[in-house]
Design a protein around this motif. Sequence first.
Motif, mmCIF file in Angstrom:
data_model
loop_
_atom_site.group_PDB
_atom_site.id
_atom_site.type_symbol
_atom_site.label_atom_id
_atom_site.label_comp_id
_atom_site.label_asym_id
_atom_site.label_seq_id
_atom_site.Cartn_x
_atom_site.Cartn_y
_atom_site.Cartn_z
ATOM 1 N N PRO A 127 0.795 -1.258 0.183
ATOM 2 C CA PRO A 127 -0.016 -0.188 -0.138
ATOM 3 C C PRO A 127 1.017 1.393 0.012
ATOM 4 O O PRO A 127 0.252 2.218 -0.393
ATOM 5 N N GLU A 128 2.100 1.197 0.419
ATOM 6 C CA GLU A 128 2.901 2.282 0.364
ATOM 7 C C GLU A 128 3.825 2.317 -0.766
ATOM 8 O O GLU A 128 4.346 3.581 -1.129
ATOM 9 N N GLY A 129 3.531 1.458 -1.790
ATOM 10 C CA GLY A 129 3.776 1.668 -3.234
ATOM 11 C C GLY A 129 5.353 1.027 -3.441
ATOM 12 O O GLY A 129 5.913 1.320 -4.403
ATOM 13 N N GLU A 130 5.639 0.437 -2.616
ATOM 14 C CA GLU A 130 7.054 -0.149 -2.317
ATOM 15 C C GLU A 130 7.098 -1.772 -2.632
ATOM 16 O O GLU A 130 5.893 -2.308 -2.125
#
Length: 145
Positions: A130-133
């Motif tokens: 969800p944090e894009g990583e």
Amino acid sequence: MRTTGSRLFTRLLWVSLLVGAEAASGQETDPQALEAALEWLILLDNGQYGRTWDTAADLFQTAITRDGWITRITSVKAPLGRLVARQFKSSEPVTNPAGVPEGEYLVIRFTTSFENSESSSETLVLHHGPEGEWKVSGYFIRPAR
């Protein structure tokens, strides 16, 4: 602490693997996912098994305890010896696979050789969080067939 030379070497290694990844699979591989996989593998290759668990996805951490992971991976990796070579084999994007949280996943495969094992197949499953990583949510190693 890494020197500037070793950082440059690592970046050049990633660039060469990225170029090889596109050529080998016939599809473009997400460079951030491949970089995350390689950084995780470097920790693994250096025997930093606790750090591999610490930096893995939540799914990985709920599947096995930190101590359990260290025990299991030590018993698998110790007999293999040090890394000799690792070559990108393929990547495959998967969306919403059954049995795991919904989301984007990437399965990355490498052909790897160690000093005590001529050829192994390493598979990493990365989850786009969800944090894009991208984080490793699964790791499998088997003798190559």
